[in-house]
Motif scaffolding. Structure first.
Motif, PDB file in Angstrom:
ATOM      1  N   PHE A 196     -10.644   9.669 -17.261  1.00 56.90           N
ATOM      2  CA  PHE A 196     -10.233  10.622 -16.228  1.00 56.90           C
ATOM      3  C   PHE A 196      -9.619  11.908 -16.786  1.00 56.90           C
ATOM      4  O   PHE A 196      -9.048  12.688 -16.032  1.00 56.90           O
ATOM      5  CB  PHE A 196      -9.225   9.976 -15.273  1.00 56.90           C
TER       6      PHE A 196
ATOM      7  N   ARG B 459       2.190 -11.565  -5.969  1.00 58.55           N
ATOM      8  CA  ARG B 459       2.475 -12.085  -7.300  1.00 58.55           C
ATOM      9  C   ARG B 459       2.956 -10.953  -8.197  1.00 58.55           C
ATOM     10  O   ARG B 459       2.768  -9.779  -7.895  1.00 58.55           O
ATOM     11  CB  ARG B 459       1.219 -12.689  -7.907  1.00 58.55           C
ATOM     12  N   SER B 461       2.559  -9.140 -11.849  1.00 58.32           N
ATOM     13  CA  SER B 461       1.544  -9.022 -12.893  1.00 58.32           C
ATOM     14  C   SER B 461       2.154  -9.016 -14.284  1.00 58.32           C
ATOM     15  O   SER B 461       1.578  -9.518 -15.225  1.00 58.32           O
ATOM     16  CB  SER B 461       0.737  -7.740 -12.686  1.00 58.32           C
ATOM     17  N   ARG B 474       6.684  -5.753 -12.557  1.00 61.39           N
ATOM     18  CA  ARG B 474       5.623  -5.077 -11.806  1.00 61.39           C
ATOM     19  C   ARG B 474       4.963  -6.078 -10.875  1.00 61.39           C
ATOM     20  O   ARG B 474       4.239  -6.970 -11.317  1.00 61.39           O
ATOM     21  CB  ARG B 474       4.585  -4.514 -12.761  1.00 61.39           C
ATOM     22  N   GLY B 475       5.258  -5.936  -9.614  1.00 60.77           N
ATOM     23  CA  GLY B 475       4.716  -6.858  -8.629  1.00 60.77           C
ATOM     24  C   GLY B 475       3.926  -6.117  -7.586  1.00 60.77           C
ATOM     25  O   GLY B 475       3.656  -4.922  -7.709  1.00 60.77           O
ATOM     26  N   ALA B 476       3.550  -6.861  -6.557  1.00 57.82           N
ATOM     27  CA  ALA B 476       2.834  -6.229  -5.456  1.00 57.82           C
ATOM     28  C   ALA B 476       3.517  -6.595  -4.153  1.00 57.82           C
ATOM     29  O   ALA B 476       4.163  -7.640  -4.055  1.00 57.82           O
ATOM     30  CB  ALA B 476       1.386  -6.710  -5.424  1.00 57.82           C
ATOM     31  N   THR B 478       1.824  -7.111  -0.898  1.00 62.62           N
ATOM     32  CA  THR B 478       0.489  -7.075  -0.292  1.00 62.62           C
ATOM     33  C   THR B 478       0.569  -6.785   1.201  1.00 62.62           C
ATOM     34  O   THR B 478      -0.398  -6.329   1.790  1.00 62.62           O
ATOM     35  CB  THR B 478      -0.264  -8.407  -0.494  1.00 62.62           C
TER      36      THR B 478
ATOM     37  N   GLY C  28      -2.291 -10.959  -4.820  1.00 59.72           N
ATOM     38  CA  GLY C  28      -1.828  -9.593  -5.062  1.00 59.72           C
ATOM     39  C   GLY C  28      -1.575  -9.255  -6.520  1.00 59.72           C
ATOM     40  O   GLY C  28      -1.130  -8.155  -6.843  1.00 59.72           O
ATOM     41  N   THR C  31      -3.276  -6.049  -7.625  1.00 55.45           N
ATOM     42  CA  THR C  31      -2.581  -4.847  -7.187  1.00 55.45           C
ATOM     43  C   THR C  31      -1.328  -4.619  -8.026  1.00 55.45           C
ATOM     44  O   THR C  31      -1.019  -3.494  -8.434  1.00 55.45           O
ATOM     45  CB  THR C  31      -2.193  -4.982  -5.696  1.00 55.45           C
ATOM     46  N   ALA C  32      -0.627  -5.727  -8.286  1.00 53.78           N
ATOM     47  CA  ALA C  32       0.643  -5.640  -9.007  1.00 53.78           C
ATOM     48  C   ALA C  32       0.471  -5.007 -10.381  1.00 53.78           C
ATOM     49  O   ALA C  32       1.331  -4.251 -10.837  1.00 53.78           O
ATOM     50  CB  ALA C  32       1.249  -7.034  -9.147  1.00 53.78           C
ATOM     51  N   GLY C  33      -0.641  -5.320 -11.051  1.00 53.59           N
ATOM     52  CA  GLY C  33      -0.801  -4.840 -12.415  1.00 53.59           C
ATOM     53  C   GLY C  33      -1.634  -3.576 -12.525  1.00 53.59           C
ATOM     54  O   GLY C  33      -1.802  -3.028 -13.608  1.00 53.59           O
ATOM     55  N   PRO C  35      -2.747  -0.004 -12.898  1.00 51.71           N
ATOM     56  CA  PRO C  35      -2.066   1.241 -13.252  1.00 51.71           C
ATOM     57  C   PRO C  35      -2.411   2.377 -12.282  1.00 51.71           C
ATOM     58  O   PRO C  35      -1.668   3.350 -12.197  1.00 51.71           O
ATOM     59  CB  PRO C  35      -2.582   1.536 -14.663  1.00 51.71           C
ATOM     60  N   MET C  36      -3.518   2.251 -11.566  1.00 54.19           N
ATOM     61  CA  MET C  36      -3.953   3.323 -10.680  1.00 54.19           C
ATOM     62  C   MET C  36      -3.564   3.071  -9.220  1.00 54.19           C
ATOM     63  O   MET C  36      -3.869   3.888  -8.353  1.00 54.19           O
ATOM     64  CB  MET C  36      -5.478   3.501 -10.779  1.00 54.19           C
ATOM     65  N   ALA C  37      -2.914   1.929  -8.951  1.00 49.65           N
ATOM     66  CA  ALA C  37      -2.673   1.528  -7.557  1.00 49.65           C
ATOM     67  C   ALA C  37      -1.975   2.612  -6.745  1.00 49.65           C
ATOM     68  O   ALA C  37      -2.260   2.802  -5.571  1.00 49.65           O
ATOM     69  CB  ALA C  37      -1.869   0.229  -7.511  1.00 49.65           C
ATOM     70  N   ARG C  38      -1.063   3.341  -7.402  1.00 48.34           N
ATOM     71  CA  ARG C  38      -0.303   4.317  -6.620  1.00 48.34           C
ATOM     72  C   ARG C  38      -1.156   5.483  -6.130  1.00 48.34           C
ATOM     73  O   ARG C  38      -0.738   6.237  -5.264  1.00 48.34           O
ATOM     74  CB  ARG C  38       0.895   4.803  -7.430  1.00 48.34           C
ATOM     75  N   TRP C  39      -2.335   5.636  -6.707  1.00 45.37           N
ATOM     76  CA  TRP C  39      -3.229   6.703  -6.233  1.00 45.37           C
ATOM     77  C   TRP C  39      -4.333   6.171  -5.312  1.00 45.37           C
ATOM     78  O   TRP C  39      -5.256   6.891  -4.962  1.00 45.37           O
ATOM     79  CB  TRP C  39      -3.874   7.421  -7.424  1.00 45.37           C
ATOM     80  N   VAL C  43      -5.620  -0.742  -1.925  1.00 47.12           N
ATOM     81  CA  VAL C  43      -5.275  -1.316  -3.233  1.00 47.12           C
ATOM     82  C   VAL C  43      -6.212  -2.493  -3.547  1.00 47.12           C
ATOM     83  O   VAL C  43      -6.860  -3.033  -2.655  1.00 47.12           O
ATOM     84  CB  VAL C  43      -3.789  -1.741  -3.290  1.00 47.12           C
ATOM     85  N   SER C  45      -6.129  -5.726  -4.066  1.00 43.50           N
ATOM     86  CA  SER C  45      -6.142  -6.971  -3.288  1.00 43.50           C
ATOM     87  C   SER C  45      -6.708  -6.721  -1.892  1.00 43.50           C
ATOM     88  O   SER C  45      -7.359  -7.583  -1.304  1.00 43.50           O
ATOM     89  CB  SER C  45      -4.745  -7.587  -3.203  1.00 43.50           C
ATOM     90  N   GLN C  46      -6.474  -5.512  -1.354  1.00 39.82           N
ATOM     91  CA  GLN C  46      -7.057  -5.175  -0.050  1.00 39.82           C
ATOM     92  C   GLN C  46      -8.563  -4.979  -0.162  1.00 39.82           C
ATOM     93  O   GLN C  46      -9.313  -5.311   0.761  1.00 39.82           O
ATOM     94  CB  GLN C  46      -6.419  -3.894   0.501  1.00 39.82           C
ATOM     95  N   VAL C  70     -11.007   5.799  -7.949  1.00 43.49           N
ATOM     96  CA  VAL C  70      -9.758   5.971  -8.696  1.00 43.49           C
ATOM     97  C   VAL C  70      -9.614   4.874  -9.753  1.00 43.49           C
ATOM     98  O   VAL C  70      -8.937   5.054 -10.769  1.00 43.49           O
ATOM     99  CB  VAL C  70      -8.575   5.970  -7.695  1.00 43.49           C
ATOM    100  N   CYS C  71     -10.258   3.743  -9.527  1.00 43.81           N
ATOM    101  CA  CYS C  71     -10.206   2.628 -10.491  1.00 43.81           C
ATOM    102  C   CYS C  71     -10.644   3.134 -11.860  1.00 43.81           C
ATOM    103  O   CYS C  71     -11.685   3.766 -12.001  1.00 43.81           O
ATOM    104  CB  CYS C  71     -11.135   1.504 -10.045  1.00 43.81           C
ATOM    105  N   ALA C  72      -9.816   2.850 -12.881  1.00 42.14           N
ATOM    106  CA  ALA C  72     -10.125   3.329 -14.229  1.00 42.14           C
ATOM    107  C   ALA C  72     -10.932   2.296 -15.019  1.00 42.14           C
ATOM    108  O   ALA C  72     -11.279   2.540 -16.168  1.00 42.14           O
ATOM    109  CB  ALA C  72      -8.835   3.655 -14.974  1.00 42.14           C
TER     110      ALA C  72
END
Lengths: 292, 658, 186
Positions: A196, B459, B461, B474-476, B478, C28, C31-33, C35-39, C43, C45-46, C70-72
């Motif tokens: 990116f 969970r 990560s 670092r969690g989620a 959901t 989840g 999603t938790a791990g 790195p791009m989730a915030r963008w 997410v 898991s969704q 956005v997924c890297a």
């Protein structure tokens, strides 16, 4: 000795040229012949992978078929991104006869396989075991190194045999052999933003900054990597990060081959050390030739 | 002439869905020797059994075949029905049309054909059956309970209370198990030690209970009603008949840095030690791996300090043989080792702890005196993250199953922390809340609503330690659909519940089955939850599956009831499926005597009327024979047969398939 | 045992990737791990959940989401999935579908422009070179101003080769691209 097949990848002539330079310098020193695959093409990288799964396999397939036709059995692919595409293709073709048949049709080329694809870390470890270790004349005593694996040297089918995906250590022997010291840190396998760099610079800036910050907090003098994409994000983009008022950071980012080359007493220009954006030449003062 | 009746069961839809039961009954009616054939929806029900009884009486049946489920399920049912109608129960056989046919096939025509074959085989067999009579053996009315945690203690007390003798064997130096280590217990928050220790004392002082701590089961022989169990009593190096438990010895012991098992490695103990002040028996043992005298040959500080001369470095392990009629296994659980999670620090972060460690931090008798202080630097953590399902419900690194108790104890942990650190944050990462017990859901809501424990559904990560000591989690979330990062001071992992180490070896000694995770298998998941496939061996507590205290105690009492039920009978009836030697053809080569794993084949002297020895032959002791068939296979002259499974019967079964 | 009916989308994903999304229990961890989730607007898991649902609404939301672009592709989700699933591969499959159906959202035109520019250069020359790639990308994305200061510095360091390297057998490259093209799209 049979020559080792060599797939330079496109960044070899441009943004990632230090990697190829240092790989060649080390190979020369170790007496290993690298035979470039004739008329190789781009592996498709992230772009093909994102837009066309067929193309993402067909492009590496042509490379594999050429290599096989040219009598090569093992291919060194120093770029971690190319490595991932080539090795992934080897694995997928071995798994699915259907895919192999389709690729024969698409390319009009024959690949029987499997070829063995090795990455830059495996290459360095092999050279060290083969006697290069004894030629390391200028150990980098006291240099603290954060070994950075990123995604393409730690996960999925890219993982180096026997390594641990969460706490990889395959670069450690080389760093230690160079006389340097591996510092424990937290971001060895976190993503830098990968491809990116141009299209989503904000993300690359954020992610790469976290990596730089953690390396600095861990007391590292430099970061060592094996991936041109990671290298460009951490080295070249360090300027962008600083220009956005973050940091400022001043962390040299070296390829593993450059680090080992320095320890072997190779010239900095031969290794491409002068091509970096963040000054890496200053690490030279660390590489004092071993007293006789 | 044989007069055989055939009864085909539909098992509701279970068999009838893939097998045409009426067609099977019709085919059976034409088989040679069959004089009656019928099918019915539920043959095991009362009307079904009545059909069998009636046919036996009216058609004067000499044998019966029931085509239904596995004989493990209902053979006793149908044989009882046969007996009630005056037919020897061993003249009734079952053809397994469910497990061996309808459940494993899809093609109806082929399954029906196979069912007919299965019935024909049994018809041929039953024609050659002969009347058998159960074997009666005396019962030794003493129970062995293995494991001195709350389940073992409860089972021992209930059996002892019923007037029978109990031998309670415990591997460690004290009884009490994990429950003795807990701070408070859900859902009432009563103090664990306050409710447990009186029971420990009661068990130790009960006239019917013999306590064997620091002991392990070494070998098992015999069978239900008559087990001979060898118990290794490990060397304690302290003569307990002299020891008063005064504590002079451990006060002087120079080996002081041994991680305390009781305090989950958060505290230290000496080499001569009692695990905790309320231990039962309240007397020390010497841990031979860490004792300086026993490893290096010099020290002896404890011996010098002991005014009673109770320390004996020359003590040896002792093997004791006991005779018992029944066994209760109550070996409990361990926590899964979370160092397998590289992403959670691979067990290397001092402040990432497990549930037991948190219990010890919260316990008034623990290493911090009940103050929540983190292990690395003794600071009170301001933010604590609790992670549920750590190693549970994880097919990749951990266990596929739910550990059942973690939802509740994590809520309790969050609560206890908030009670002790009012302005601290307790954040729980969870996947699902499983609170299906009396007062459990209310307890969870109380943690959230009254005590302010923050629940986040997702969970985690990764956990890493920043240079400033903060643990970055670092969690989620959901439910909110986003990633969450928490800067925590301490993390508590609700590690999966796994069977206690060494459990598989013990199960093999007793012939008890266990699942792929090592939990002991009950005889039937619904109807025989405390029995095992080994007669006379019962289960209590978490060795069978993850269980909390109420469930463990309930199962322990159930196991005790089973033991008392067994002991209420003067003697035991056993299936007459035993080997029998044809003494006319036996050449007394003794191969069977040497091969029998149960020592059930003996030399038997045949004498004439005057008492002169005519010859010696092999004879099977019915009381010991388990019907395994080893002697049958090894007999060179082919003169041993297994009752109910004679060569003639088995060959006729095979022959009819051709 | 017959499996319960999966949605059409789930079935497509299973054929393309071997991942049976029915196995996802929505913990989840992906999603938790990430790195791009915030963008991401949806997410990981969704994304798995929406593939499970797989009705028109879910498919429309997924294929026009920014998240899949956005997924890297860092594979952190796949590495740590406790169900041994491969969310990264699922996202790959969705991306290809989104592109095929022309559903890439406007917000992701830069990412798409980059990928297309990259492949265009490879199609023409067989290899990627920085100058043609950057030029084509800037023309098609409209992103003209960024990084202009970097170019001279790259040039100085020999990282912007002026003469691009090319594959000799261009007919072969042409054939491969033609064979992989679906309709007018790659």
């Amino acid at each position: 000795m049979t020559p080792l097949g060599y797939y330079p990848g496109c960044s070899d002539h441009g943004s990632g040229r230090e990697l190829g330079m240092s790989v060649h310098a080390l190979a020369r020193l170790a007496g290993v012949e690298l035979k470039e695959i004739e008329d190789w093409n781009c592996c498709g990288a992230t772009a093909a992978h994102n837009l066309s799964h067929d193309l993402a396999v067909a492009l590496p397939y042509r490379v594999l078929a050429l290599a096989e036709a040219q009598g090569l059995a093992e291919i060194l692919t120093p770029c971690a991104a190319c490595f991932s595409r080539l090795k992934g293709t080897v694995v997928r073709l071995a798994r699915s006869a259907d895919l192999a048949a389709r690729m024969r049709q698409v390319t009009g080329l024959e690949y029987r396989g499997p070829l063995r694809i090795i990455n830059v870390v495996e290459f360095v470890n092999r050279l060290l075991a083969g006697g290069l270790k004894d030629k390391l004349a200028a150990p980098l005593a006291g240099l603290k190194v954060a070994t950075y694996y990123g995604c393409l040297l730690s996960r999925g089918e890219n993982i180096i045999e026997g390594d641990d995906a969460e706490n990889p250590a395959s670069m450690t022997p080389a760093v230690k052999a160079a006389g340097a010291q591996v510092v424990p840190w937290n971001f060895a396998t976190e993503c830098c933003g990968g491809g990116f760099s141009m299209s989503f610079t904000d993300a690359v800036v954020d992610l790469s900054e976290q990596i730089l910050a953690d390396a600095r907090a861990a007391g590292a003098d430099c970061i060592v990597t094996g991936c041109p994409m990671c290298h460009s994000n951490l080295d070249m983009r360090q300027l962008t990060i600083n220009s956005r008022g973050r940091g400022p950071y001043d962390v040299p980012v070296l390829y593993l081959t450059e680090l080992v080359g320095l320890a072997a007493g190779l010239g900095p220009k031969e290794l491409g050390l002068d091509c970096h954006f963040v000054d890496a030449m200053r690490l030279l003062s660390r590489a004092e030739p071993r007293p006789a | 002439m044989a007069r055989i009746g055939v009864f085909i069961c539909h098992c509701g839809e279970n068999i009838a869905r893939t097998v045409d039961c009426a067609a099977v009954a019709a085919a059976a009616a034409k088989m040679p020797g069959v004089v009656h054939s019928a099918d019915y929806k539920y043959m095991c029900s009362d009307p079904g059994q009545q059909m069998i009884r009636q046919a036996i009486a009216e058609k004067k049946l000499t044998g019966a075949v029931v085509g239904a489920c596995s004989p493990r399920m209902h053979e006793p049912t149908f044989r009882r029905a046969a007996a009630e109608a005056g037919l020897n129960p061993y003249l009734l056989e079952m053809a397994n049309l469910r497990e061996h046919c309808s459940w494993v096939h899809e093609d109806r025509a082929a399954a029906t054909a196979k069912a007919i074959d299965l019935v024909r085989v049994m018809v041929e067999k039953v024609k050659r059956n002969r009347s058998l009579y159960p074997i009666r053996v005396p019962i030794e009315p003493t129970a062995l309970v293995v494991g001195g945690g709350i389940a073992g203690i409860q089972a021992a007390l209930d059996i002892a209370g019923g007037g029978k003798k109990v031998i309670l064997v415990e591997r460690g130096p004290s009884i009490g198990g994990h429950m003795a280590r807990l701070s408070e217990t859900f859902p009432t928050l009563d103090c664990s030690q306050c409710i447990l220790t009186p029971r420990m004392v009661e068990a130790a002082s009960h006239p019917n209970i013999t306590l064997m701590t620091y002991s392990e089961v070494e070998a098992v022989e015999g069978f239900v009603g008559n087990f001979q169990v060898t118990i290794r009593r490990k060397a304690k190096y302290v003569d307990w008949s002299k020891c008063t438990g005064c504590g002079d010895c451990w006060a002087k012991c120079p080996a002081r840095k041994i991680p305390s098992e009781f305090d989950a490695r958060l505290g230290a103990r000496t080499a001569i030690y009692r695990p905790f002040p309320q231990a039962v028996p309240n007397k020390p043992v010497i841990d031979r791996e860490h004792c300086i005298m026993l490893t290096k040959g010099k020290c002896g500080a404890c011996a010098k300090a002991c005014q009673r001369g109770a320390v004996n470095f020359k003590d040896q392990d002792e093997l004791v043989k006991v005779k018992v009629g029944a066994v209760v296994l109550a070996t409990g659980f361990d926590l899964w080792d979370h160092s397998a999670y590289g992403e959670y620090g691979a067990g290397k972060f001092a402040d990432v702890i497990d549930g037991f460690q948190f219990e010890r931090l919260a316990s008034a008798s623990g290493p911090t005196g009940g103050e929540i202080r983190r292990p690395s630097d003794g600071q009170v953590p301001r933010t604590v993250v609790f992670i549920q399902c750590c190693g549970s419900r994880d097919e990749k690194v951990g266990k596929a199953y739910c550990s059942k108790i973690c939802c509740m104890y994590t809520a309790k942990h969050g609560m206890l922390y908030k009670h002790k650190v009012h302005d601290g944050r307790a954040i729980v990462f969870y996947m699902d809340i499983r609170a299906a017990g009396k007062g459990y859901e209310e307890f969870i809501r109380r943690a959230v609503e009254a005590d302010g424990v923050e629940y986040v559904r997702g969970r985690v990560s990764r956990i890493y330690r920043r240079t400033d000591g903060k643990l970055i989690v670092r969690g989620a979330d959901t439910l909110a659909g986003r990633a969450v990062t928490v800067e925590a001071d301490m993390v508590v992992l609700a590690d999966a519940v796994v069977p206690r180490s060494g459990g598989e070896k013990l199960a093999q000694l007793f012939g008890v089955g266990y699942d792929t995770d090592g939990f002991y298998s009950e005889a039937h998941p619904k109807l025989r939850p405390v029995e095992t496939a080994a007669a006379g061996v019962f289960l209590a507590g978490a060795c069978q599956s993850p269980k909390d205290i109420p469930d463990s105690v309930a199962q322990a009492s159930a196991a005790a009831a089973k033991v008392l039920g067994l002991f209420a009978r003067p003697e035991l009836e056993r299936e007459p499926v035993v080997a029998r030697v044809n003494e006319n053809t036996c050449v007394h080569c003794r191969a069977c005597i040497q091969a029998c794993p149960y020592g059930a084949v003996e030399d038997h002297e045949i004498r004439d009327r005057k008492g002169h020895l005519v010859r010696t032959v092999a004879r099977v002791n019915e009381g010991l024979c388990q019907g395994c068939g080893t002697c049958v296979a090894i007999c060179r002259s082919g003169c041993i047969d297994l009752e109910g499974f004679t060569d003639e019967q088995v060959f006729s079964e095979i022959a009819t398939l051709e | 045992m017959s499996k319960s009916a999966a949605s059409k989308l789930a079935e497509h994903v299973r054929r393309a990737t071997g991942v049976d999304v029915a196995e996802c229990y929505q913990c989840g961890k992906c999603t938790a791990g990430c790195p791009m989730a915030r963008w991401m607007d949806v997410v990981p898991s969704q994304i798995m959940r929406l593939v499970q649902i797989g009705d028109d609404e879910a498919a429309a939301r997924l294929l026009s989401s920014a998240a899949i672009w956005v997924c890297a592709g860092c594979l952190t989700c796949t590495q740590r999935c406790p169900k041994k699933l491969d969310p990264a591969a699922v996202i790959d499959a969705l991306r290809e579908l989104s592109y095929q159906q022309g559903k890439v959202p406007a917000s992701q035109r830069k990412v798409l422009a980059f990928h297309k520019a990259f492949l265009k250069v490879v199609e023409k020359a067989g290899r990627m070179s920085e100058i043609p790639l950057t030029a084509l990308y800037k023309m098609t994305s409209g992103d003209l101003v960024s990084d202009v200061t970097l170019a001279p510095r790259m040039l100085v360091r020999g990282k912007l080769p002026l003469v691009p390297k090319v594959v000799r057998n261009r007919r072969q490259m042409k054939r491969i691209f033609a064979a992989c093209r679906k309709g007018d799209r790659l």
